[in-house]
Design an enzyme around this catalytic site. Sequence first.
Site, PDB file in Angstrom:
ATOM      1  N   ARG A   1     -34.817  61.262  30.531  1.00 19.64           N
ATOM      2  CA  ARG A   1     -35.901  61.907  31.264  1.00 19.64           C
ATOM      3  C   ARG A   1     -36.965  60.860  31.576  1.00 19.64           C
ATOM      4  NH1 ARG A   1     -40.418  63.559  28.821  1.00 19.64           N
ATOM      5  NH2 ARG A   1     -39.497  64.233  26.865  1.00 19.64           N
TER       6      ARG A   1
ATOM      7  N   HIS B   1     -42.049  65.772  29.839  1.00 22.37           N
ATOM      8  CA  HIS B   1     -41.263  66.969  29.527  1.00 22.37           C
ATOM      9  C   HIS B   1     -41.581  68.076  30.524  1.00 22.37           C
ATOM     10  CE1 HIS B   1     -39.291  70.120  27.258  1.00 22.37           C
ATOM     11  NE2 HIS B   1     -40.416  70.812  27.250  1.00 22.37           N
TER      12      HIS B   1
ATOM     13  N   TYR C   1     -45.943  59.044  23.187  1.00 25.76           N
ATOM     14  CA  TYR C   1     -44.864  58.967  22.192  1.00 25.76           C
ATOM     15  C   TYR C   1     -43.717  58.031  22.556  1.00 25.76           C
ATOM     16  CZ  TYR C   1     -43.027  62.616  25.350  1.00 25.76           C
ATOM     17  OH  TYR C   1     -42.622  63.332  26.450  1.00 25.76           O
TER      18      TYR C   1
END
Length: 368
Positions: A264, A268, A277
């Site tokens: 990805r 998200h 992160y």
Amino acid sequence: MSSHTTPLVESDLDLAERILAPDGTRVPNPQLDPYVADVDAAQLRALYRDMIVLRRVDSEGVALQRQGQLGLWAPCQGQEAAQIGTARALAPQDFVFPSYREHGVLLARGAQPGDYVRMWRGEEGAAFDPAALNVAPLQIIIGAQTLHAVGYALGIQHDGTDEVAITYFGDGATSQGDVNEAMVFASSYRVPVVFVCQNNHWAISEPVGLQSQFPLAGRAPGFGIPSMRVDGNDVLACMAAMRWALEHARSGKGPAYIETVTYRMGPHTTADDPKRYRDDAELESWRRRDPIARVEAYLRANGGLDDEQAAEAQADADALARDMRAACLGMVTRPALAVFDGVYAEPHTGLQRERDEYAAYLATFEGA
């Protein structure tokens, strides 16, 4: 940078089956090659076009959300090959049970411009007509669609029809009870269902290495379900794997499982900040495996794509994005109080009281 982040392991990706290498060269694969032997330059160019269109649809969805036209959008940049390759292998009668990120599956199943945005805008009704696309409504609850797919497959089995149910989910969903329970039922009853795990390496901020130290495709055989792990950025490998899985399920042998190893590239959802992160080095390492660049390199090297054809694909993408935007901006939202209409066949005092209270609440925004 999360302390749980695991570094990219090149050998881990090498364990996945592939037909096209990251640089676009063809890799002999005795297991997968027979399933795409019929794919000529024109067909591969159509897959390339679909991937170009999908990326443009995805970027338009992000833009619409940033401009306040959508409440949320779940980007799929980087997962074009995993979605287009698998979805284009389906038969018209097959029925899909997606999560919320499968914009490419909707594209392959013939979605109309407004179908991509209606749900994300919060308009009345489902995002699209499930019967028209043979696609169930988008599922927000993580993994719940796998149970729905197995239930539908049980119906196929009882009806004796030539259909297969397909369900898509992410790596994070494999830790949910629903997914594992779905595989238990699917295996026990040998129903015609295909599980497609798009391993994009991040379940929101949780890396896949924290969920499992072993390939996710290895879980399915524990339920008695054959599985295949493929390079999810290789559109030919994804198509071949889905054709293998469909052949298995359609022939009465029961469920099959595919893990597409992809990434990805964006957040998200548009409510997420992936910079919190994951680091840039990991992102750049996956940019070098871009699924669109890979198939374009192969096509150009073999005379299957020229500048004019590439421009035509981009023009198709821009046209759909314009239509999608126009459909979104042209949607008429129901009055807020209409949510109470049709709740009961006959009006009653309890409903009227709730309606009055909500009307009073809405009135506080007037003139704001």
